[in-house]
Enzyme design. Structure first.
Site, PDB file in Angstrom:
ATOM      1  N   SER A  55       0.794  -1.352  -0.046  1.00  0.00           N
ATOM      2  CA  SER A  55      -0.043   0.014  -0.044  1.00  0.00           C
ATOM      3  C   SER A  55       0.839   1.286  -0.110  1.00  0.00           C
ATOM      4  O   SER A  55       2.042   1.270   0.694  1.00  0.00           O
ATOM      5  CB  SER A  55      -1.111   0.004   1.335  1.00  0.00           C
ATOM      6  OG  SER A  55      -1.411   1.287   1.408  1.00  0.00           O
ATOM      7  N   LYS A  94      -7.375  -0.383 -10.263  1.00  0.00           N
ATOM      8  CA  LYS A  94      -7.900  -1.016  -9.181  1.00  0.00           C
ATOM      9  C   LYS A  94      -9.142  -0.160  -8.637  1.00  0.00           C
ATOM     10  O   LYS A  94      -8.981   0.972  -8.365  1.00  0.00           O
ATOM     11  CB  LYS A  94      -6.856  -1.247  -8.219  1.00  0.00           C
ATOM     12  CG  LYS A  94      -7.619  -1.717  -6.847  1.00  0.00           C
ATOM     13  CD  LYS A  94      -6.321  -1.887  -5.771  1.00  0.00           C
ATOM     14  CE  LYS A  94      -6.885  -2.450  -4.431  1.00  0.00           C
ATOM     15  NZ  LYS A  94      -7.830  -1.801  -3.820  1.00  0.00           N
ATOM     16  N   HIS A 149     -13.138  -1.671  -2.826  1.00  0.00           N
ATOM     17  CA  HIS A 149     -12.296  -1.128  -1.933  1.00  0.00           C
ATOM     18  C   HIS A 149     -12.711  -1.763  -0.503  1.00  0.00           C
ATOM     19  O   HIS A 149     -12.796  -1.004   0.343  1.00  0.00           O
ATOM     20  CB  HIS A 149     -12.497   0.242  -1.839  1.00  0.00           C
ATOM     21  CG  HIS A 149     -11.272   1.101  -1.443  1.00  0.00           C
ATOM     22  ND1 HIS A 149     -10.554   1.915  -2.057  1.00  0.00           N
ATOM     23  CD2 HIS A 149     -10.617   0.882  -0.009  1.00  0.00           C
ATOM     24  CE1 HIS A 149      -9.542   2.353  -1.480  1.00  0.00           C
ATOM     25  NE2 HIS A 149      -9.703   1.833  -0.167  1.00  0.00           N
TER      26      HIS A 149
END
Length: 317
Positions: free
Chosen positions: A107, A231, A255
């Site tokens: 991340s 994404k 998400h």
């Protein structure tokens, strides 16, 4: 401790072990959390039609993702701030992914930097990118990921602002003082101020670019040669545009149901996105995956592989 027999059982243990603010951050979704439960429930409505008397004595689960051979079509999704769960945080996840022969996605908001994760040893790693208002920050981060040997960029496109996560608002969520967003430490963007609601929501409002659009996917390709996975795609229309603008792949994601509530479960959106991509790029899925049967359902519906949240590994360490 009782033997853990499946991934779901980690959640109850995490609830016991983690501070409430931390557990709630990992476990909660947006608003009514309808999509959060739907991510799971939708899998339960998909059934198998098993064929019998097939020779299954030799099984090969290896696959290739963007040309990289991995041991199974299960990869690790980006999860922010893993050191809140365990001191080893992203280091442990990186080592576990490497040992399992699969891909880890780090991340942007990790509590370990791209360089630190690279230093854990060899492994195929992707980097998840949030686009900051200051594009120099973005360019610098992408260059650092490249230099650290990361192999692809997973561009998150569903967060022009942070979803309304009511647990975080109640808890006035902020990053614990002994941790920083390591990738941004040298840029004076590594700390999160306390706020009257969610410290993360305030951070996103201040830093993340709400004007992000398809032209930025093209801009990203001018600053890096790494393949870009988009994404956060949930529709055939967006799948088609992603292909047109040169994305190397698509991740069907809501998400973790933490952004917009009342979007479909990712497993429900998958077929539509696969049709929209028309076989021109691989389509992956994250969200709601808890068992091998879930992975199989996603593959059967056209996914090239799936991503699972890495926080389970942190909790178990």
């Amino acid at each position: 401790m009782a033997t853990i027999t499946n991934v779901t059982e980690y959640q109850a243990i995490a609830k016991q072990k983690l501070p409430k603010m931390v557990y709630d951050y990992y476990a909660s979704g947006a608003e009514d959390e309808w999509s959060l439960s739907e991510n799971r429930n939708a899998f339960t409505r998909i059934l198998f039609r098993p064929r019998i008397l097939i020779d299954v004595s030799k099984i090969d689960m290896t696959t290739t993702v963007l040309g990289f051979k991995i041991s199974m079509p299960i990869m690790i999704a980006p999860t922010a701030m893993q050191k809140m769960a365990h001191p080893e945080g992203e280091y442990a996840t990186a080592r576990a992914a490497s040992a399992a022969g699969t891909i880890m996605t780090l991340s942007s908001w990790a509590t370990s930097s791209v360089e630190e994760v690279a230093s854990t040893g060899p492994g195929i790693r992707f980097f998840q990118l949030y686009v900051y208002k200051d594009r120099n920050v973005v360019a610098q981060l992408v260059r650092r990921a490249e230099r650290a040997g990361f192999k692809a960029i997973a561009l998150t496109v569903d967060t022009p602002r942070l979803g309304r996560r009511e647990a975080d608002i109640k808890n006035r969520f902020t990053l614990p003082p002994f941790l920083t967003l390591k990738n941004f430490e040298g840029l004076d963007l590594g700390k999160m101020d306390e706020a009257n609601d969610s410290g993360l929501a305030s951070y996103v409002a201040g830093q993340i670019d709400r004007s992000l659009s398809w032209k930025d996917v093209q801009w990203l390709q001018t600053i890096t040669s790494l393949p870009i996975l988009v994404k956060g795609v949930l529709t055939a229309e967006d799948a088609r545009i992603a292909v047109q603008v040169g994305a190397a792949g698509i991740i069907v994601s809501n998400h973790g149901a933490r952004q917009l509530d009342y979007v479909p479960a990712t497993i429900r959106a998958l077929e539509e996105v696969v049709k929209g991509a028309q076989g021109r790029v691989p389509v992956f899925l994250d969200g709601g995956v808890r068992r091998g049967t879930d992975v199989f359902k996603a593959l059967a519906l056209g996914a090239s592989g799936i991503f699972v949240s890495s926080i389970q590994s942190c909790v178990h360490n």
